[in-house]
Write an enzyme that holds these catalytic residues in place. Structure first.
Site, PDB file in Angstrom:
ATOM      1  N   TYR A   1      17.608  41.514  47.527  1.00  7.48           N
ATOM      2  CA  TYR A   1      16.393  42.313  47.429  1.00  7.48           C
ATOM      3  C   TYR A   1      15.949  42.707  48.837  1.00  7.48           C
ATOM      4  O   TYR A   1      16.084  41.914  49.774  1.00  7.48           O
ATOM      5  CB  TYR A   1      15.287  41.507  46.724  1.00  7.48           C
ATOM      6  CG  TYR A   1      14.199  42.355  46.121  1.00  7.48           C
ATOM      7  CD1 TYR A   1      14.486  43.259  45.111  1.00  7.48           C
ATOM      8  CD2 TYR A   1      12.876  42.250  46.556  1.00  7.48           C
ATOM      9  CE1 TYR A   1      13.488  44.044  44.541  1.00  7.48           C
ATOM     10  CE2 TYR A   1      11.875  43.028  45.994  1.00  7.48           C
ATOM     11  CZ  TYR A   1      12.187  43.922  44.987  1.00  7.48           C
ATOM     12  OH  TYR A   1      11.198  44.698  44.428  1.00  7.48           O
TER      13      TYR A   1
ATOM     14  N   ASN B   1       4.803  44.977  36.464  1.00 10.53           N
ATOM     15  CA  ASN B   1       5.190  46.050  35.539  1.00 10.53           C
ATOM     16  C   ASN B   1       4.031  46.947  35.102  1.00 10.53           C
ATOM     17  O   ASN B   1       4.125  48.176  35.240  1.00 10.53           O
ATOM     18  CB  ASN B   1       5.911  45.456  34.328  1.00 10.53           C
ATOM     19  CG  ASN B   1       7.260  44.871  34.705  1.00 10.53           C
ATOM     20  OD1 ASN B   1       7.997  45.463  35.480  1.00 10.53           O
ATOM     21  ND2 ASN B   1       7.596  43.714  34.167  1.00 10.53           N
TER      22      ASN B   1
ATOM     23  N   SER C   1      11.817  49.182  28.428  1.00  9.95           N
ATOM     24  CA  SER C   1      11.403  48.181  29.421  1.00  9.95           C
ATOM     25  C   SER C   1       9.895  47.992  29.353  1.00  9.95           C
ATOM     26  O   SER C   1       9.178  48.798  28.749  1.00  9.95           O
ATOM     27  CB  SER C   1      11.802  48.640  30.821  1.00  9.95           C
ATOM     28  OG  SER C   1      11.034  49.779  31.203  1.00  9.95           O
TER      29      SER C   1
ATOM     30  N   VAL D   1       7.786  48.302  31.825  1.00  8.80           N
ATOM     31  CA  VAL D   1       7.173  49.451  32.497  1.00  8.80           C
ATOM     32  C   VAL D   1       7.146  50.644  31.552  1.00  8.80           C
ATOM     33  O   VAL D   1       6.124  51.330  31.417  1.00  8.80           O
ATOM     34  CB  VAL D   1       7.933  49.808  33.790  1.00  8.80           C
ATOM     35  CG1 VAL D   1       7.382  51.113  34.374  1.00  8.80           C
ATOM     36  CG2 VAL D   1       7.799  48.703  34.822  1.00  8.80           C
TER      37      VAL D   1
ATOM     38  N   ARG E   1      18.808  53.719  25.617  1.00 11.42           N
ATOM     39  CA  ARG E   1      20.259  53.575  25.538  1.00 11.42           C
ATOM     40  C   ARG E   1      20.742  53.569  24.087  1.00 11.42           C
ATOM     41  O   ARG E   1      19.999  53.203  23.176  1.00 11.42           O
ATOM     42  CB  ARG E   1      20.701  52.275  26.215  1.00 11.42           C
ATOM     43  CG  ARG E   1      20.569  52.271  27.714  1.00 11.42           C
ATOM     44  CD  ARG E   1      21.097  50.978  28.288  1.00 11.42           C
ATOM     45  NE  ARG E   1      20.278  49.840  27.895  1.00 11.42           N
ATOM     46  CZ  ARG E   1      20.598  48.571  28.147  1.00 11.42           C
ATOM     47  NH1 ARG E   1      21.727  48.285  28.750  1.00 11.42           N
ATOM     48  NH2 ARG E   1      19.789  47.592  27.779  1.00 11.42           N
TER      49      ARG E   1
ATOM     50  N   TYR F   1      12.273  54.569  40.348  1.00 10.39           N
ATOM     51  CA  TYR F   1      11.701  53.277  40.724  1.00 10.39           C
ATOM     52  C   TYR F   1      12.621  52.108  40.397  1.00 10.39           C
ATOM     53  O   TYR F   1      12.237  50.932  40.549  1.00 10.39           O
ATOM     54  CB  TYR F   1      10.340  53.082  40.056  1.00 10.39           C
ATOM     55  CG  TYR F   1      10.368  52.944  38.544  1.00 10.39           C
ATOM     56  CD1 TYR F   1      10.356  51.689  37.951  1.00 10.39           C
ATOM     57  CD2 TYR F   1      10.388  54.065  37.722  1.00 10.39           C
ATOM     58  CE1 TYR F   1      10.374  51.557  36.568  1.00 10.39           C
ATOM     59  CE2 TYR F   1      10.405  53.946  36.353  1.00 10.39           C
ATOM     60  CZ  TYR F   1      10.393  52.686  35.776  1.00 10.39           C
ATOM     61  OH  TYR F   1      10.420  52.552  34.397  1.00 10.39           O
TER      62      TYR F   1
ATOM     63  N   MET G   1      18.936  50.376  37.168  1.00 14.34           N
ATOM     64  CA  MET G   1      19.542  49.356  36.317  1.00 14.34           C
ATOM     65  C   MET G   1      21.019  49.590  36.054  1.00 14.34           C
ATOM     66  O   MET G   1      21.778  48.637  35.853  1.00 14.34           O
ATOM     67  CB  MET G   1      18.770  49.264  34.995  1.00 14.34           C
ATOM     68  CG  MET G   1      17.384  48.667  35.138  1.00 14.34           C
ATOM     69  SD  MET G   1      16.596  48.303  33.546  1.00 14.34           S
ATOM     70  CE  MET G   1      16.353  49.952  32.898  1.00 14.34           C
TER      71      MET G   1
ATOM     72  N   PHE H   1       9.821  55.134  44.437  1.00 15.35           N
ATOM     73  CA  PHE H   1       8.624  54.285  44.377  1.00 15.35           C
ATOM     74  C   PHE H   1       9.028  52.821  44.378  1.00 15.35           C
ATOM     75  O   PHE H   1       9.875  52.387  43.586  1.00 15.35           O
ATOM     76  CB  PHE H   1       7.807  54.595  43.115  1.00 15.35           C
ATOM     77  CG  PHE H   1       6.699  53.591  42.866  1.00 15.35           C
ATOM     78  CD1 PHE H   1       5.610  53.525  43.717  1.00 15.35           C
ATOM     79  CD2 PHE H   1       6.767  52.701  41.795  1.00 15.35           C
ATOM     80  CE1 PHE H   1       4.600  52.584  43.508  1.00 15.35           C
ATOM     81  CE2 PHE H   1       5.771  51.771  41.571  1.00 15.35           C
ATOM     82  CZ  PHE H   1       4.682  51.714  42.424  1.00 15.35           C
TER      83      PHE H   1
ATOM     84  N   LEU I   1       6.777  49.247  44.505  1.00 13.52           N
ATOM     85  CA  LEU I   1       5.412  48.726  44.462  1.00 13.52           C
ATOM     86  C   LEU I   1       5.032  48.025  45.752  1.00 13.52           C
ATOM     87  O   LEU I   1       3.894  48.135  46.218  1.00 13.52           O
ATOM     88  CB  LEU I   1       5.256  47.771  43.269  1.00 13.52           C
ATOM     89  CG  LEU I   1       3.855  47.199  43.046  1.00 13.52           C
ATOM     90  CD1 LEU I   1       2.859  48.300  42.717  1.00 13.52           C
ATOM     91  CD2 LEU I   1       3.866  46.146  41.932  1.00 13.52           C
TER      92      LEU I   1
END
Length: 365
Positions: A77, A153, A180, A182, A202, A271, A274, A296, A298
């Site tokens: 990360y 989220n 998700s 979010v 999906r 943002y 995945m 983006f 956070l």
């Protein structure tokens, strides 16, 4: 806690420490006992933790396991905590136990507080003593798991809707990754603001049930990726206006499908990634559609002098939770079963709700 980066189930360890909270004018026989679970499987006595004049001692109640938590432990990360001695967790809710003599924030023992995500303070611990500015008081009449998960989220969803393009009631947004948390929050927050949503999910078993669930939350249109293999996706909009704003958390083909819906001059905000595939943008998207593409994170947003905005948004989100206008699925797991919660959070046991770890039995809250 962890000493080195790596796979969470290999590097995370526990230390149960008997320590005491004290201040210079506290008699030894009135020190407040604290048990903090950290990272070695043994018992140890440590020096008393002194409550500074501007510090607040918080008994952590619950904290989730987010993908970013796992990525931080793995060392991949962007904002990596310092090792050795890093404590996992970037969000959570706690209860104030004591405040320092010079604390000016309106905090009192018994109040619920949350840790801001930009502090990376480590919420996977039973107690924390941190400066007052790292805590924000929140209402305590909402389910604990919502207070524990509001700062990543749901807050991201609200920032996405409010901070990139001016939207008016009746406008439309498009997003992928709609199942998700979010994505679910975007749908509900958009509904509260009079906005319409186009949602891409999906192709997988249970997609029809997922469509129904998102529709119940307030989604206007929900498509699987395979349904969008048409020459003109905008023919699927019906009476909805072309979206001015799109959100991408997947990348790859899902990102391409999202931008196909955007109107001329629209904006797509990425943002997440995945799929771990690149976002590919055609030349015509720049020249003929004049699309804008932004990213983006956070962490960056909160750190750009947005702390006060963040507080107001969090309060608004928890008000919606209280009113029943914001909901998402979580699973509250006792700390003794942290390993199981970690496996679920990593997808080792199939699709699971957001894992939220509770540090105390209800009888001790």
């Amino acid at each position: 806690m962890y000493d080195q980066y790596g796979e969470p189930d290999k590097v995370l360890r526990y230390l149960t420490v008997r320590c005491y909270l004290s201040s210079p004018d506290t008699r030894d026989d009135h020190k407040v006992p604290i048990i903090t679970c950290i990272f070695f499987p043994r018992m140890a006595d440590v020096d008393p933790v002194e409550l500074g004049a501007r510090d607040v001692c918080v008994k952590m109640l619950a904290a989730p396991i987010n993908p970013s938590d796992i990525n931080s432990i793995e060392g991949v990360y962007p904002n990596k905590p310092t090792v050795p001695g890093a404590v996992g967790g970037i969000e959570g809710v706690g209860q104030v136990q004591a405040v320092g003599s010079a604390v000016t924030a309106p905090l009192s023992p018994g109040d619920w507080v949350i840790a801001f995500p930009h502090t990376a303070m480590g919420t996977w611990q039973t107690y924390a003593v941190k400066p007052q500015e790292l805590w924000h008081k929140v209402r305590n009449d909402v389910p604990m798991e919502y207070a524990a998960t509001v700062t990543v989220n749901p807050l991201s969803a609200l920032v996405l809707l409010q901070c990139f393009t001016k939207l008016n009631p009746g406008d439309t947004i498009v997003q992928n990754g709609a199942t998700s948390i979010v994505g679910q929050c975007v749908i509900q927050l958009a509904k509260a603001q009079g906005l319409r949503t186009i949602n891409i999910i999906r192709d997988r078993p249970g997609s029809e049930q997922a469509k129904h669930r998102l529709t119940q939350l307030g989604a206007h249109l929900v498509f699987t990726e395979s349904q969008l293999r048409v020459k003109n996706v905008k023919s699927l909009l019906g009476t909805l206006p072309e979206p001015a704003l799109g959100f991408d958390c997947v990348g790859g083909n899902a990102a391409s499908l999202t931008m196909r819906f955007l109107r001329k001059g629209g904006t797509m905000v990425t943002y997440g990634g995945m799929s771990k595939e690149h976002v590919n943008v055609s030349t015509s998207s720049f020249i003929f559609k004049d699309l804008s593409f932004k990213g983006f994170w956070l962490w960056n947003w909160v750190n750009s002098d947005k702390v006060e905005d963040c507080k107001k948004m969090i309060d608004y989100l928890l008000d919606l939770v209280k009113e029943g206008k914001l909901t998402y699925q979580t699973e509250l797991t006792p700390f003794r079963d942290f390993g199981l919660a970690l496996d679920k959070a990593q997808g080792k046991l199939g699709a699971q709700p957001k894992q939220v770890v509770s540090f105390w039995d209800k009888a001790k809250l």
